[in-house]
Design an enzyme around this catalytic site. Structure first.
Site, PDB file in Angstrom:
ATOM      1  CE1 TYR A  84      -3.457  -2.915   0.857  1.00 34.86           C
ATOM      2  CE2 TYR A  84      -4.339  -1.032  -0.335  1.00 34.86           C
ATOM      3  CZ  TYR A  84      -4.444  -2.345   0.077  1.00 34.86           C
ATOM      4  OH  TYR A  84      -5.533  -3.093  -0.320  1.00 34.86           O
ATOM      5  CD  GLN A  90     -16.501   1.665  -7.694  1.00 35.56           C
ATOM      6  OE1 GLN A  90     -16.362   0.450  -7.654  1.00 35.56           O
ATOM      7  NE2 GLN A  90     -16.791   2.311  -8.807  1.00 35.56           N
ATOM      8  CB  VAL A 150      -8.177   4.056  -1.930  1.00 31.56           C
ATOM      9  CG1 VAL A 150      -9.322   3.092  -1.605  1.00 31.56           C
ATOM     10  CG2 VAL A 150      -7.125   3.399  -2.816  1.00 31.56           C
ATOM     11  CG  ASP A 151      -7.224   8.192  -6.715  1.00 27.50           C
ATOM     12  OD1 ASP A 151      -7.496   7.742  -7.855  1.00 27.50           O
ATOM     13  OD2 ASP A 151      -7.881   9.100  -6.166  1.00 27.50           O
ATOM     14  CG  HIS A 170     -14.179   0.736  -2.472  1.00 26.87           C
ATOM     15  ND1 HIS A 170     -14.138   0.484  -3.830  1.00 26.87           N
ATOM     16  CD2 HIS A 170     -15.375   0.242  -2.057  1.00 26.87           C
ATOM     17  CE1 HIS A 170     -15.253  -0.136  -4.200  1.00 26.87           C
ATOM     18  NE2 HIS A 170     -16.014  -0.304  -3.153  1.00 26.87           N
ATOM     19  N   GLY A 183     -15.965   5.840 -15.326  1.00 27.31           N
ATOM     20  CA  GLY A 183     -14.764   5.023 -15.211  1.00 27.31           C
ATOM     21  C   GLY A 183     -14.806   3.893 -14.221  1.00 27.31           C
TER      22      GLY A 183
HETATM   23  N1  APR Z   1     -11.900   7.350 -19.109  1.00 32.17           N
HETATM   24  C1  APR Z   1     -13.043   6.663 -18.801  1.00 32.17           C
HETATM   25  N2  APR Z   1     -13.045   5.347 -18.397  1.00 32.17           N
HETATM   26  C2  APR Z   1     -11.860   4.730 -18.336  1.00 32.17           C
HETATM   27  C3  APR Z   1     -10.635   5.381 -18.668  1.00 32.17           C
HETATM   28  C4  APR Z   1     -10.695   6.750 -19.063  1.00 32.17           C
HETATM   29  N3  APR Z   1      -9.598   7.435 -19.389  1.00 32.17           N
HETATM   30  N4  APR Z   1      -9.614   4.474 -18.522  1.00 32.17           N
HETATM   31  C5  APR Z   1     -10.180   3.306 -18.106  1.00 32.17           C
HETATM   32  N5  APR Z   1     -11.531   3.460 -18.000  1.00 32.17           N
HETATM   33  C6  APR Z   1     -12.508   2.467 -17.538  1.00 32.17           C
HETATM   34  C7  APR Z   1     -12.224   1.031 -17.959  1.00 32.17           C
HETATM   35  O1  APR Z   1     -12.782   0.751 -19.231  1.00 32.17           O
HETATM   36  C8  APR Z   1     -12.918   0.234 -16.844  1.00 32.17           C
HETATM   37  O2  APR Z   1     -14.279  -0.023 -17.155  1.00 32.17           O
HETATM   38  O3  APR Z   1     -12.451   2.451 -16.127  1.00 32.17           O
HETATM   39  C9  APR Z   1     -12.859   1.179 -15.630  1.00 32.17           C
HETATM   40  C10 APR Z   1     -11.888   0.766 -14.531  1.00 32.17           C
HETATM   41  O4  APR Z   1     -12.351  -0.458 -14.017  1.00 32.17           O
HETATM   42  P1  APR Z   1     -11.560  -1.206 -12.829  1.00 32.17           P
HETATM   43  O5  APR Z   1     -10.133  -1.231 -13.128  1.00 32.17           O
HETATM   44  O6  APR Z   1     -12.265  -2.483 -12.610  1.00 32.17           O
HETATM   45  O7  APR Z   1     -11.752  -0.214 -11.579  1.00 32.17           O
HETATM   46  P2  APR Z   1     -13.058   0.057 -10.696  1.00 32.17           P
HETATM   47  O8  APR Z   1     -14.305  -0.217 -11.449  1.00 32.17           O
HETATM   48  O9  APR Z   1     -12.906   1.393 -10.092  1.00 32.17           O
HETATM   49  O10 APR Z   1     -12.871  -1.059  -9.546  1.00 32.17           O
HETATM   50  C11 APR Z   1     -13.784  -1.023  -8.508  1.00 32.17           C
HETATM   51  O11 APR Z   1     -12.822  -2.842  -7.379  1.00 32.17           O
HETATM   52  O12 APR Z   1     -10.937  -3.813  -7.048  1.00 32.17           O
HETATM   53  C12 APR Z   1     -11.849  -3.120  -6.404  1.00 32.17           C
HETATM   54  O13 APR Z   1     -11.614  -1.669  -4.563  1.00 32.17           O
HETATM   55  C13 APR Z   1     -11.275  -1.802  -5.894  1.00 32.17           C
HETATM   56  O14 APR Z   1     -12.312   0.374  -5.994  1.00 32.17           O
HETATM   57  C14 APR Z   1     -11.976  -0.768  -6.749  1.00 32.17           C
HETATM   58  C15 APR Z   1     -13.198  -1.500  -7.226  1.00 32.17           C
END
Ligand code: APR
Length: 276
Positions: A77, A112, A114-115, A132, A216
């Site tokens: 982390y 969601q 944590v950044d 989160h 996103g």
């Molecule tokens: N603009 C818009 N969407 C984007 C971009 C961008 N520049 N870049 C990526 N994406 C989209 C991807 O297509 C994807 O659908 O953002 C999404 C990111 O998905 P994940 O990586 O799964 O992240 P997230 O949905 O936030 O995950 C949710 O899961 O793992 C746990 O706790 C963790 O908070 C996290 C949660």
């Protein structure tokens, strides 16, 4: 990939939502910070795709793993915290702040992430639910309280694979009971609650929403699903901003709009429609 909805329709959708009662919710995921240089979770370079050298990704983000190897998890982390600290908010984060300023009590941000980039961009503590957790915060690993504290300054960011010094380990203790401290993030083998992750408040807001702007996220976690489904059932308009199709986009296509553009481009445009 579906074609982006024309601007005029997006504008009339936003104006219509503004002209009826109800909250304006932003629901964000890792995609809103991708253009700030922070890896997403499930993208090609994502944390869950790459993980650490030894462990399957999700194994790291569990209470079970923390009990087994607290310093290994802390090190991971603190590596991720360094990545977040070196990143800056982008136009999408800033547009969300602009919406908050213009919309006041009608506005709510459920993230969601944590950044910490939303808060660093200027989103307020009152109207930002970090469901989160936050990578800058720690809390008691023995749960003597639900209070959170900033990780002490003496605890450095780490490089990938670096280990935590004994001096830094000694600082990661609960200021209230002296037990070990843990990162304030929600792990896969843990549940949401109101005190730490604003479960009830998020559900309440979804029930009273006029518009939910989803940005996103790949729609893989529980509370966001509840927020989207409850808001849709309550008659809210949904706009899904993402580079890729995803389950929230399928719902938004029936209840609003799907925008397949980068967040840093699409979110300022949507905010312009809302407040312009
Ligand atoms: N603009 C818009 N969407 C984007 C971009 C961008 N520049 N870049 C990526 N994406 C989209 C991807 O297509 C994807 O659908 O953002 C999404 C990111 O998905 P994940 O990586 O799964 O992240 P997230 O949905 O936030 O995950 C949710 O899961 O793992 C746990 O706790 C963790 O908070 C996290 C949660």
């Amino acid at each position: 990939m579906k074609n982006t909805i024309v601007t005029q329709d997006l504008r009339s959708l936003c104006r219509a939502a503004m002209n009826r009662p109800g909250g304006i919710l932003f629901l964000t995921g890792a995609g809103i910070s991708a253009e700030s240089g922070i890896p997403t979770f499930r993208g090609a370079e994502g944390y869950w795709t790459i993980g650490s050298t030894e462990y399957r990704p999700q194994e790291l983000a569990t209470q079970a793993a923390f009990r087994r190897m607290p310093w290994g998890i802390w090190a991971w982390y603190l590596y991720r915290r360094g990545v977040c600290r070196r990143a800056d908010p982008n136009p999408a984060h800033r547009a969300v702040v602009e919406a908050e300023t213009a919309l006041g009590d009608r506005f709510l941000l459920i993230t969601q992430n944590v950044d910490g980039l939303h808060r660093r961009a200027g989103s307020s503590a009152d109207r930002t639910y970090e469901i989160h957790g936050n990578i800058e915060l720690m809390r008691c690993a023995a749960d003597c309280t639900t209070a959170r504290w900033p990780i002490p300054d003496g605890v450095p960011d780490l490089g990938k694979g670096d280990e935590l010094s004994a001096e830094a380990q000694a600082l990661l203790v609960c200021p209230r009971c002296g037990a070990g401290a843990r990162p304030h993030v929600l792990w896969f083998d843990e549940s949401y609650d109101e005190e730490r992750f604003r479960w009830n408040s998020s559900i309440d807001a979804a029930e009273r929403a006029a518009l939910v702007i989803i940005v996103g996220t790949s729609a893989r976690t529980t509370l966001p699903w509840n927020v989207v489904e409850i808001a849709a059932r309550a008659g809210a308009t949904l706009i899904d901003v993402n580079l890729e199709d995803n389950p929230f986009g399928d719902i938004a296509a029936k209840r609003g709009a799907v925008v397949r553009e980068p967040a840093a481009l699409a979110v300022p445009e949507i905010v312009e429609h809302l407040v312009g």
